[in-house]
Design a protein around this motif. Sequence first.
Motif, short mmCIF file in Angstrom:
data_model
loop_
_atom_site.label_atom_id
_atom_site.label_comp_id
_atom_site.label_asym_id
_atom_site.label_seq_id
_atom_site.Cartn_x
_atom_site.Cartn_y
_atom_site.Cartn_z
N ASN A 127 -105.50 36.15 71.53
CA ASN A 127 -104.78 34.89 71.44
C ASN A 127 -103.36 35.14 70.91
N LYS A 128 -102.59 34.07 70.74
CA LYS A 128 -101.19 34.24 70.34
C LYS A 128 -101.06 34.89 68.97
N GLN A 129 -101.89 34.50 68.02
CA GLN A 129 -101.79 35.07 66.67
C GLN A 129 -102.11 36.57 66.69
N GLU A 130 -103.10 36.96 67.46
CA GLU A 130 -103.42 38.37 67.59
C GLU A 130 -102.27 39.14 68.25
N LEU A 131 -101.61 38.50 69.22
CA LEU A 131 -100.44 39.12 69.85
C LEU A 131 -99.31 39.29 68.84
N VAL A 132 -99.08 38.26 68.03
CA VAL A 132 -98.05 38.34 66.99
C VAL A 132 -98.36 39.49 66.03
N ALA B 209 -93.28 36.51 65.68
CA ALA B 209 -93.62 35.20 66.24
C ALA B 209 -92.38 34.54 66.83
N ILE C 238 -91.60 36.25 70.17
CA ILE C 238 -92.54 35.85 71.22
C ILE C 238 -92.24 34.43 71.67
N ASP C 239 -91.97 33.52 70.72
CA ASP C 239 -91.63 32.14 71.08
C ASP C 239 -90.34 32.08 71.91
N ILE D 266 -91.20 33.29 75.48
CA ILE D 266 -91.93 32.25 76.23
C ILE D 266 -90.99 31.12 76.62
#
Length: 92
Positions: A2-7, A22, A25-26, A29
């Motif tokens: 998920n996004k948190q794991e990617l961060v 974060a 990544i934001d 996106i």
Amino acid sequence: MNKQELVDAVAAATGQSKAAAADAIDAFIGTVTKAVTKGDAVQLVGFGSFSTGARAARVGRNPSTGAQIQIPAAKTVKFTAGKAFKDAVNAR
């Protein structure tokens, strides 16, 4: 993942703080979303490309009643994986 794991993974790989990862990544996106929304394609060599496509209007059926319904035309988002990405996935 998920996004948190990617961060967490990006922060660990780059040595940045989780907040900086974060934000990056934001920003990525948001930039891809704006470009594809305008109709531009985003190509990341070795990874893939994001682009828009078109889906024509068509007649569908309501599954509970069987009645015909009109499904309007819509724009779609397409992702096409690059050769290096495909090769990495298929190497396993």
